[in-house]
Write a protein that holds these residues in place. Structure first.
Motif, PDB file in Angstrom:
ATOM      1  N   LEU A 183       4.287   0.281  42.489  1.00  0.00           N
ATOM      2  CA  LEU A 183       5.640  -0.236  42.644  1.00  0.00           C
ATOM      3  C   LEU A 183       6.304   0.427  43.842  1.00  0.00           C
ATOM      4  O   LEU A 183       6.090   1.604  44.102  1.00  0.00           O
ATOM      5  N   GLN A 184       7.108  -0.360  44.554  1.00  0.00           N
ATOM      6  CA  GLN A 184       7.848   0.158  45.696  1.00  0.00           C
ATOM      7  C   GLN A 184       9.305  -0.266  45.551  1.00  0.00           C
ATOM      8  O   GLN A 184       9.620  -1.141  44.748  1.00  0.00           O
ATOM      9  N   GLN A 185      10.164   0.356  46.335  1.00  0.00           N
ATOM     10  CA  GLN A 185      11.579  -0.002  46.308  1.00  0.00           C
ATOM     11  C   GLN A 185      12.104  -0.187  47.721  1.00  0.00           C
ATOM     12  O   GLN A 185      11.692   0.509  48.643  1.00  0.00           O
ATOM     13  N   THR A 186      13.024  -1.129  47.837  1.00  0.00           N
ATOM     14  CA  THR A 186      13.705  -1.325  49.110  1.00  0.00           C
ATOM     15  C   THR A 186      14.766  -0.248  49.261  1.00  0.00           C
ATOM     16  O   THR A 186      15.065   0.483  48.308  1.00  0.00           O
ATOM     17  N   GLU A 187      15.353  -0.167  50.438  1.00  0.00           N
ATOM     18  CA  GLU A 187      16.431   0.797  50.663  1.00  0.00           C
ATOM     19  C   GLU A 187      17.618   0.526  49.745  1.00  0.00           C
ATOM     20  O   GLU A 187      18.344   1.440  49.376  1.00  0.00           O
ATOM     21  N   SER A 188      17.786  -0.738  49.353  1.00  0.00           N
ATOM     22  CA  SER A 188      18.904  -1.084  48.462  1.00  0.00           C
ATOM     23  C   SER A 188      18.544  -0.882  46.989  1.00  0.00           C
ATOM     24  O   SER A 188      19.364  -1.139  46.119  1.00  0.00           O
ATOM     25  N   GLY A 189      17.311  -0.434  46.696  1.00  0.00           N
ATOM     26  CA  GLY A 189      16.925  -0.109  45.327  1.00  0.00           C
ATOM     27  C   GLY A 189      16.235  -1.208  44.545  1.00  0.00           C
ATOM     28  O   GLY A 189      15.994  -1.053  43.353  1.00  0.00           O
ATOM     29  N   LYS A 190      15.912  -2.328  45.180  1.00  0.00           N
ATOM     30  CA  LYS A 190      15.200  -3.399  44.474  1.00  0.00           C
ATOM     31  C   LYS A 190      13.710  -3.068  44.396  1.00  0.00           C
ATOM     32  O   LYS A 190      13.108  -2.627  45.372  1.00  0.00           O
ATOM     33  N   ILE A 250      -5.904 -13.627  48.072  1.00  0.00           N
ATOM     34  CA  ILE A 250      -4.561 -14.145  48.307  1.00  0.00           C
ATOM     35  C   ILE A 250      -3.543 -13.030  48.109  1.00  0.00           C
ATOM     36  O   ILE A 250      -3.498 -12.394  47.049  1.00  0.00           O
ATOM     37  N   ASN A 251      -2.713 -12.802  49.139  1.00  0.00           N
ATOM     38  CA  ASN A 251      -1.651 -11.805  49.037  1.00  0.00           C
ATOM     39  C   ASN A 251      -0.518 -12.353  48.192  1.00  0.00           C
ATOM     40  O   ASN A 251      -0.098 -13.505  48.362  1.00  0.00           O
ATOM     41  N   CYS A 252      -0.018 -11.518  47.292  1.00  0.00           N
ATOM     42  CA  CYS A 252       1.067 -11.907  46.397  1.00  0.00           C
ATOM     43  C   CYS A 252       2.145 -10.831  46.417  1.00  0.00           C
ATOM     44  O   CYS A 252       1.881  -9.675  46.752  1.00  0.00           O
ATOM     45  N   GLU A 253       3.336 -11.241  46.039  1.00  0.00           N
ATOM     46  CA  GLU A 253       4.451 -10.306  45.977  1.00  0.00           C
ATOM     47  C   GLU A 253       5.316 -10.670  44.784  1.00  0.00           C
ATOM     48  O   GLU A 253       5.637 -11.840  44.576  1.00  0.00           O
ATOM     49  N   ALA A 254       5.665  -9.661  43.994  1.00  0.00           N
ATOM     50  CA  ALA A 254       6.530  -9.858  42.831  1.00  0.00           C
ATOM     51  C   ALA A 254       7.717  -8.918  42.947  1.00  0.00           C
ATOM     52  O   ALA A 254       7.602  -7.820  43.501  1.00  0.00           O
ATOM     53  N   TRP A 255       8.846  -9.357  42.401  1.00  0.00           N
ATOM     54  CA  TRP A 255      10.087  -8.578  42.502  1.00  0.00           C
ATOM     55  C   TRP A 255      10.646  -8.290  41.121  1.00  0.00           C
ATOM     56  O   TRP A 255      10.452  -9.049  40.179  1.00  0.00           O
ATOM     57  N   GLU A 256      11.368  -7.166  41.045  1.00  0.00           N
ATOM     58  CA  GLU A 256      12.131  -6.733  39.879  1.00  0.00           C
ATOM     59  C   GLU A 256      11.308  -6.798  38.583  1.00  0.00           C
ATOM     60  O   GLU A 256      10.274  -6.171  38.508  1.00  0.00           O
ATOM     61  N   GLU A 257      11.750  -7.555  37.560  1.00  0.00           N
ATOM     62  CA  GLU A 257      11.073  -7.552  36.265  1.00  0.00           C
ATOM     63  C   GLU A 257       9.628  -8.033  36.360  1.00  0.00           C
ATOM     64  O   GLU A 257       8.755  -7.536  35.655  1.00  0.00           O
ATOM     65  N   ARG A 258       9.368  -8.993  37.224  1.00  0.00           N
ATOM     66  CA  ARG A 258       7.993  -9.477  37.393  1.00  0.00           C
ATOM     67  C   ARG A 258       7.090  -8.338  37.878  1.00  0.00           C
ATOM     68  O   ARG A 258       5.985  -8.160  37.407  1.00  0.00           O
ATOM     69  N   ALA A 259       7.587  -7.589  38.857  1.00  0.00           N
ATOM     70  CA  ALA A 259       6.814  -6.471  39.409  1.00  0.00           C
ATOM     71  C   ALA A 259       6.555  -5.417  38.339  1.00  0.00           C
ATOM     72  O   ALA A 259       5.429  -4.902  38.217  1.00  0.00           O
ATOM     73  N   LEU A 260       7.560  -5.086  37.564  1.00  0.00           N
ATOM     74  CA  LEU A 260       7.400  -4.108  36.489  1.00  0.00           C
ATOM     75  C   LEU A 260       6.371  -4.579  35.463  1.00  0.00           C
ATOM     76  O   LEU A 260       5.525  -3.809  35.011  1.00  0.00           O
ATOM     77  N   ASP A 276      16.935  -9.368  53.745  1.00  0.00           N
ATOM     78  CA  ASP A 276      17.374  -8.015  54.056  1.00  0.00           C
ATOM     79  C   ASP A 276      16.759  -6.987  53.122  1.00  0.00           C
ATOM     80  O   ASP A 276      16.788  -5.788  53.387  1.00  0.00           O
ATOM     81  N   ASP A 277      16.171  -7.431  52.004  1.00  0.00           N
ATOM     82  CA  ASP A 277      15.564  -6.504  51.044  1.00  0.00           C
ATOM     83  C   ASP A 277      14.169  -6.072  51.446  1.00  0.00           C
ATOM     84  O   ASP A 277      13.613  -5.166  50.864  1.00  0.00           O
ATOM     85  N   PHE A 278      13.568  -6.722  52.444  1.00  0.00           N
ATOM     86  CA  PHE A 278      12.236  -6.349  52.868  1.00  0.00           C
ATOM     87  C   PHE A 278      12.318  -5.092  53.735  1.00  0.00           C
ATOM     88  O   PHE A 278      13.162  -4.985  54.621  1.00  0.00           O
ATOM     89  N   PRO A 279      11.398  -4.130  53.514  1.00  0.00           N
ATOM     90  CA  PRO A 279      11.481  -2.868  54.246  1.00  0.00           C
ATOM     91  C   PRO A 279      10.939  -2.942  55.672  1.00  0.00           C
ATOM     92  O   PRO A 279      10.928  -1.952  56.361  1.00  0.00           O
ATOM     93  N   PHE A 280      10.493  -4.071  56.141  1.00  0.00           N
ATOM     94  CA  PHE A 280       9.972  -4.167  57.513  1.00  0.00           C
ATOM     95  C   PHE A 280      10.766  -5.152  58.328  1.00  0.00           C
ATOM     96  O   PHE A 280      11.527  -5.908  57.866  1.00  0.00           O
TER      97      PHE A 280
END
Length: 138
Positions: A17-24, A49-59, A134-138
């Motif tokens: 798990l990772q977090q953005t600067e804003s804490g997501k 296949i590259n995938c990305e999940a956020w918040e509850e999905r990621a957890l 803006d939530d992406f760290p790159f």
């Protein structure tokens, strides 16, 4: 319409798990997708296949999945675009995960080989479906 359904196996070594600067919270991982076999019975190389999940999905994914575990996802394709440190334009495709399921073929933990009941998970609330660039760290 932008909908993709994939069934494969987690191929990322460590689900971190990772977090953005804003804490997501977010999770990047890949899944291996089988491409079947040729006439001689030899398997074609799988696609990763590259995938990305956020918040509850990621957890949820980080808690219940690991490398080699079967996963079924529904999501949407997103293209990231950026310039590298040399000013070259770069891009990549990924799947933003909306829905997660254990495949019916996953074996239970006691090794009996009986299929487990399918388990789906979808987060509640529409606010989880909005991802701000803006939530992406790159």
């Amino acid at each position: 319409m932008n909908i993709v359904c994939l069934s494969g196996y987690i191929s990322t070594h460590e689900l971190k798990l990772q977090q953005t600067e804003s804490g997501k919270t977010y999770l990047r991982f890949s899944i291996a997708i089988s491409n079947g076999k040729n006439k001689e019975g030899k398997a074609y190389d799988p696609d990763f296949i590259n995938c990305e999940a956020w918040e509850e999905r990621a957890l949820h994914i980080s808690e219940y999945y690991s490398k080699g575990k079967g996963i079924e996802i529904t999501g949407k394709i997103k293209q990231d675009k950026w310039e590298d440190e040399n000013g070259n334009k770069r891009n990549r495709l990924k799947v933003l995960v909306d829905r997660i399921e254990f495949p019916k073929s996953n074996k239970n933990e006691n090794g009996t080989g009986k299929a487990t009941e399918p388990h789906s998970w979808e987060p509640g609330g529409a606010d989880n479906d909005t991802i701000d660039d803006d939530d992406f760290p790159f």
